[in-house]
Design a protein around this motif. Structure first.
Motif, PDB file in Angstrom:
ATOM      1  N   VAL A  12      -0.072   4.008  -8.476  1.00  0.00           N
ATOM      2  CA  VAL A  12       1.156   3.276  -8.778  1.00  0.00           C
ATOM      3  C   VAL A  12       1.054   1.832  -8.296  1.00  0.00           C
ATOM      4  O   VAL A  12       1.482   0.895  -8.993  1.00  0.00           O
ATOM      5  CB  VAL A  12       2.366   3.980  -8.130  1.00  0.00           C
ATOM      6  N   LEU A  13       0.492   1.638  -7.094  1.00  0.00           N
ATOM      7  CA  LEU A  13       0.349   0.278  -6.577  1.00  0.00           C
ATOM      8  C   LEU A  13      -0.563  -0.560  -7.467  1.00  0.00           C
ATOM      9  O   LEU A  13      -0.281  -1.732  -7.728  1.00  0.00           O
ATOM     10  CB  LEU A  13      -0.206   0.335  -5.151  1.00  0.00           C
ATOM     11  N   PHE A  40      -5.319   0.128  -1.598  1.00  0.00           N
ATOM     12  CA  PHE A  40      -5.807   1.092  -0.612  1.00  0.00           C
ATOM     13  C   PHE A  40      -5.399   0.676   0.797  1.00  0.00           C
ATOM     14  O   PHE A  40      -5.055   1.522   1.628  1.00  0.00           O
ATOM     15  CB  PHE A  40      -7.325   1.217  -0.708  1.00  0.00           C
ATOM     16  N   GLU A  41      -5.436  -0.623   1.076  1.00  0.00           N
ATOM     17  CA  GLU A  41      -5.055  -1.107   2.401  1.00  0.00           C
ATOM     18  C   GLU A  41      -3.574  -0.866   2.665  1.00  0.00           C
ATOM     19  O   GLU A  41      -3.186  -0.439   3.762  1.00  0.00           O
ATOM     20  CB  GLU A  41      -5.375  -2.599   2.522  1.00  0.00           C
ATOM     21  N   TYR A  42      -2.723  -1.113   1.671  1.00  0.00           N
ATOM     22  CA  TYR A  42      -1.292  -0.852   1.827  1.00  0.00           C
ATOM     23  C   TYR A  42      -1.049   0.643   2.075  1.00  0.00           C
ATOM     24  O   TYR A  42      -0.248   1.029   2.937  1.00  0.00           O
ATOM     25  CB  TYR A  42      -0.528  -1.291   0.567  1.00  0.00           C
ATOM     26  N   PHE A  43      -1.742   1.461   1.296  1.00  0.00           N
ATOM     27  CA  PHE A  43      -1.561   2.903   1.446  1.00  0.00           C
ATOM     28  C   PHE A  43      -2.047   3.378   2.816  1.00  0.00           C
ATOM     29  O   PHE A  43      -1.458   4.270   3.423  1.00  0.00           O
ATOM     30  CB  PHE A  43      -2.304   3.637   0.338  1.00  0.00           C
ATOM     31  N   LEU A  44      -3.117   2.758   3.325  1.00  0.00           N
ATOM     32  CA  LEU A  44      -3.623   3.124   4.649  1.00  0.00           C
ATOM     33  C   LEU A  44      -2.589   2.815   5.726  1.00  0.00           C
ATOM     34  O   LEU A  44      -2.363   3.623   6.637  1.00  0.00           O
ATOM     35  CB  LEU A  44      -4.919   2.371   4.938  1.00  0.00           C
ATOM     36  N   VAL A  45      -1.938   1.657   5.620  1.00  0.00           N
ATOM     37  CA  VAL A  45      -0.893   1.302   6.592  1.00  0.00           C
ATOM     38  C   VAL A  45       0.234   2.324   6.553  1.00  0.00           C
ATOM     39  O   VAL A  45       0.733   2.770   7.597  1.00  0.00           O
ATOM     40  CB  VAL A  45      -0.357  -0.115   6.304  1.00  0.00           C
ATOM     41  N   PHE A  58      11.975   2.992  -1.958  1.00  0.00           N
ATOM     42  CA  PHE A  58      10.671   2.691  -2.545  1.00  0.00           C
ATOM     43  C   PHE A  58      10.792   2.475  -4.056  1.00  0.00           C
ATOM     44  O   PHE A  58      10.108   1.628  -4.629  1.00  0.00           O
ATOM     45  CB  PHE A  58       9.700   3.830  -2.254  1.00  0.00           C
ATOM     46  N   SER A  59      11.674   3.230  -4.688  1.00  0.00           N
ATOM     47  CA  SER A  59      11.830   3.112  -6.142  1.00  0.00           C
ATOM     48  C   SER A  59      12.391   1.756  -6.549  1.00  0.00           C
ATOM     49  O   SER A  59      12.156   1.282  -7.669  1.00  0.00           O
ATOM     50  CB  SER A  59      12.746   4.226  -6.669  1.00  0.00           C
ATOM     51  N   PHE A  60      13.134   1.091  -5.632  1.00  0.00           N
ATOM     52  CA  PHE A  60      13.710  -0.220  -5.931  1.00  0.00           C
ATOM     53  C   PHE A  60      12.865  -1.373  -5.399  1.00  0.00           C
ATOM     54  O   PHE A  60      13.106  -2.525  -5.750  1.00  0.00           O
ATOM     55  CB  PHE A  60      15.118  -0.335  -5.329  1.00  0.00           C
ATOM     56  N   ALA A  61      11.891  -1.080  -4.529  1.00  0.00           N
ATOM     57  CA  ALA A  61      11.112  -2.130  -3.878  1.00  0.00           C
ATOM     58  C   ALA A  61      10.303  -2.923  -4.901  1.00  0.00           C
ATOM     59  O   ALA A  61       9.655  -2.350  -5.779  1.00  0.00           O
ATOM     60  CB  ALA A  61      10.189  -1.526  -2.830  1.00  0.00           C
ATOM     61  N   SER A  62      10.346  -4.247  -4.769  1.00  0.00           N
ATOM     62  CA  SER A  62       9.641  -5.101  -5.721  1.00  0.00           C
ATOM     63  C   SER A  62       8.542  -5.929  -5.075  1.00  0.00           C
ATOM     64  O   SER A  62       7.672  -6.459  -5.764  1.00  0.00           O
ATOM     65  CB  SER A  62      10.630  -6.043  -6.415  1.00  0.00           C
ATOM     66  N   SER A  63       8.566  -6.042  -3.749  1.00  0.00           N
ATOM     67  CA  SER A  63       7.552  -6.834  -3.051  1.00  0.00           C
ATOM     68  C   SER A  63       6.637  -5.915  -2.248  1.00  0.00           C
ATOM     69  O   SER A  63       6.973  -4.762  -1.948  1.00  0.00           O
ATOM     70  CB  SER A  63       8.222  -7.829  -2.104  1.00  0.00           C
ATOM     71  N   ALA A  64       5.468  -6.452  -1.891  1.00  0.00           N
ATOM     72  CA  ALA A  64       4.513  -5.672  -1.102  1.00  0.00           C
ATOM     73  C   ALA A  64       5.112  -5.281   0.240  1.00  0.00           C
ATOM     74  O   ALA A  64       4.921  -4.146   0.714  1.00  0.00           O
ATOM     75  CB  ALA A  64       3.230  -6.477  -0.900  1.00  0.00           C
ATOM     76  N   LEU A  65       5.850  -6.170   0.867  1.00  0.00           N
ATOM     77  CA  LEU A  65       6.439  -5.893   2.169  1.00  0.00           C
ATOM     78  C   LEU A  65       7.411  -4.719   2.096  1.00  0.00           C
ATOM     79  O   LEU A  65       7.376  -3.806   2.927  1.00  0.00           O
ATOM     80  CB  LEU A  65       7.151  -7.135   2.702  1.00  0.00           C
ATOM     81  N   LEU A  66       8.291  -4.744   1.088  1.00  0.00           N
ATOM     82  CA  LEU A  66       9.265  -3.668   0.954  1.00  0.00           C
ATOM     83  C   LEU A  66       8.586  -2.337   0.618  1.00  0.00           C
ATOM     84  O   LEU A  66       9.001  -1.269   1.088  1.00  0.00           O
ATOM     85  CB  LEU A  66      10.292  -4.018  -0.117  1.00  0.00           C
ATOM     86  N   PHE A  75      -1.218  -4.837  -8.026  1.00  0.00           N
ATOM     87  CA  PHE A  75      -1.960  -5.118  -6.809  1.00  0.00           C
ATOM     88  C   PHE A  75      -3.438  -4.779  -7.025  1.00  0.00           C
ATOM     89  O   PHE A  75      -3.760  -3.757  -7.639  1.00  0.00           O
ATOM     90  CB  PHE A  75      -1.416  -4.296  -5.632  1.00  0.00           C
ATOM     91  N   PRO A  76      -4.368  -5.592  -6.504  1.00  0.00           N
ATOM     92  CA  PRO A  76      -5.788  -5.269  -6.617  1.00  0.00           C
ATOM     93  C   PRO A  76      -6.092  -3.926  -5.975  1.00  0.00           C
ATOM     94  O   PRO A  76      -5.386  -3.476  -5.064  1.00  0.00           O
ATOM     95  CB  PRO A  76      -6.478  -6.413  -5.857  1.00  0.00           C
ATOM     96  N   LEU A  77      -7.155  -3.282  -6.426  1.00  0.00           N
ATOM     97  CA  LEU A  77      -7.486  -1.935  -5.965  1.00  0.00           C
ATOM     98  C   LEU A  77      -7.648  -1.875  -4.454  1.00  0.00           C
ATOM     99  O   LEU A  77      -7.046  -1.028  -3.776  1.00  0.00           O
ATOM    100  CB  LEU A  77      -8.760  -1.451  -6.655  1.00  0.00           C
ATOM    101  N   LEU A  78      -8.475  -2.774  -3.891  1.00  0.00           N
ATOM    102  CA  LEU A  78      -8.714  -2.739  -2.452  1.00  0.00           C
ATOM    103  C   LEU A  78      -7.436  -2.999  -1.680  1.00  0.00           C
ATOM    104  O   LEU A  78      -7.149  -2.347  -0.668  1.00  0.00           O
ATOM    105  CB  LEU A  78      -9.786  -3.779  -2.074  1.00  0.00           C
ATOM    106  N   GLU A  79      -6.640  -3.937  -2.146  1.00  0.00           N
ATOM    107  CA  GLU A  79      -5.375  -4.255  -1.490  1.00  0.00           C
ATOM    108  C   GLU A  79      -4.433  -3.055  -1.548  1.00  0.00           C
ATOM    109  O   GLU A  79      -3.718  -2.762  -0.579  1.00  0.00           O
ATOM    110  CB  GLU A  79      -4.734  -5.460  -2.161  1.00  0.00           C
TER     111      GLU A  79
END
Length: 394
Positions: free
Chosen positions: A235-236, A247-252, A291-299, A241-245
């Motif tokens: 979904v990301l 994975f990094e978000y999901f890891l956090v 999460f369903s409404f989040a539009s930015s990487a931070l959210l 979002f780039p693939l590696l980025e």
């Protein structure tokens, strides 16, 4: 019905390590399978449908194993059943290393799933029965935290060991976990202390008022968790979002599972199993909607992290809660049937985002988590010193 009488002769640390390492193996293998299937696709030309069939065979084995070994643990003892599940896993891990085609691996993974699926309800029952009353809930939640360590181990093996050793050598190395059964035999006493015979009639009779709400709670938490976790990386990427980025978000997000377990381990003895589980499920639902409404990487990271924190915390609580709801004769069988319901949810949940939009899927998961929370209201509180509700667990 019977009570859980803690056994003497084993330290808390020894108990958690002995049970937790087995739990780690389970998580590690379940997560490692996805990496192994990807490896087989690249190196042996597997089709996507081949991977799906092997994964399905594994999941069916997990479902059946929870029921079978839960029953065996009630009939022949928890420790013996625990050792047997590890041996089944070890033998099948060794066998897996000899095959690289889909059909034989379907058979091997089904048998392997029997051992893995049987381990979780058996070891959670064993740890619960061997713990002191004031530590029982905390101990089982801490036991569940080894799942996160297993996922980390799976990532390490897939990233650094599998490319070097290859598929077969990795599986043969994992088969050495058979030696761990010796540690179990020498390190953990048998917890079963009753002469009652297991009886499905009593489980579906006098205890059914506990069993059905527990089934709903287990199905609901697994349906939403696996439906969310298995789709988030894709979904990301789909959101740009780039693939590696991604994975990094999901890891956090995933790292936040560890403090989620520890927070639940603290609260189950302070405010009780039931209020902790209900509140964590409700906040999980709210996080999914956010999460369903989040539009930015931070959210996305904030709401996804909150979902991981509270949802896996709820997993820890339900593992601690369930063995305490049932009598001695059927405790492992009942817990096994509940984890089987979770396996059904694990199989069905990931199909939802494949059929409808991910945002709508999150609302579906949130609704089911609220249903699971509501089901637990029908169950009694079991924490030591905390007794609420209309049903007497004793």
């Amino acid at each position: 019905m019977g009570t859980i009488v803690p056994q003497k002769g084993i330290s808390r640390t020894r108990l958690l390590l002995a049970g937790g390492i087995g739990w780690l193996f389970d998580a590690m293998d379940v997560l490692l399978l996805s990496y192994v299937l990807a490896y087989l696709r690249v190196h042996y030309g597997w089709a996507t449908v081949d991977e799906a069939y092997v994964m399905l065979a594994n999941n069916v084995g997990l479902l059946v194993g929870a029921m079978v070994f839960g029953r065996l643990a009630d009939s022949f003892g928890r420790r013996r059943a625990f050792m047997t599940t590890l041996l089944v896993y070890s033998v099948m891990a060794a066998a897996m290393g000899f095959f690289t085609s889909p059909l034989p691996l379907m058979v091997v993974r089904f048998l392997m799933g029997l051992g893995l699926g049987g381990e979780l309800p058996v070891v959670s029952t064993l740890v619960s029965e061997l713990s002191r009353p004031e530590q029982r809930g905390t101990n089982v939640v801490l036991l569940e935290s080894f799942w996160s360590y297993g996922t980390i181990a799976a990532g390490v093996l897939a990233s650094f060991v599998l490319p070097i050793t290859g598929y077969s050598m990795l599986m043969w190395a994992l088969a050495a976990t058979a030696l761990y059964a010796v540690v179990i035999r020498r390190g953990i006493p048998e917890s079963r202390h009753t002469a009652e015979r297991p009886s499905f009639r009593s489980l579906l009779g006098s205890e059914h008022r506990r069993l059905f709400p527990a089934w709903v709670a287990w199905f609901a938490i697994a349906f939403g968790y696996y439906g969310f976790a298995l789709w988030v990386p894709s979904v990301l990427v789909g959101r740009g979002f780039p693939l590696l980025e991604s994975f990094e978000y999901f890891l956090v997000m995933t790292i936040l599972q560890v403090p989620g377990y520890f927070s639940a381990a603290y609260l189950v003895e302070r405010i009780g199993r039931r209020p902790t589980f209900i509140s964590y499920m409700v906040i999980s639902a709210a996080s999914a909607i956010g999460f369903s409404f989040a539009s930015s990487a931070l959210l996305l990271v904030i709401f996804g992290g909150a979902l991981n924190f509270f949802n896996v915390g709820a997993w820890g609580v339900i593992y601690a809660y369930t063995p305490e709801l049932f009598g001695d004769a059927n405790r492992a069988s009942a817990t096994g049937s509940c984890t089987s319901m979770a396996r059904v949810g694990m199989i069905l949940g990931p199909y939802v985002p494949a059929l409808i939009a991910f945002g709508a899927s999150l609302w579906t998961f949130a609704a089911l988590w609220l249903v699971g929370a509501a089901a637990v209201i029908l169950l009694p509180e079991t924490a030591s010193g905390i007794r609420t509700g209309t049903v007497d667990v004793r």
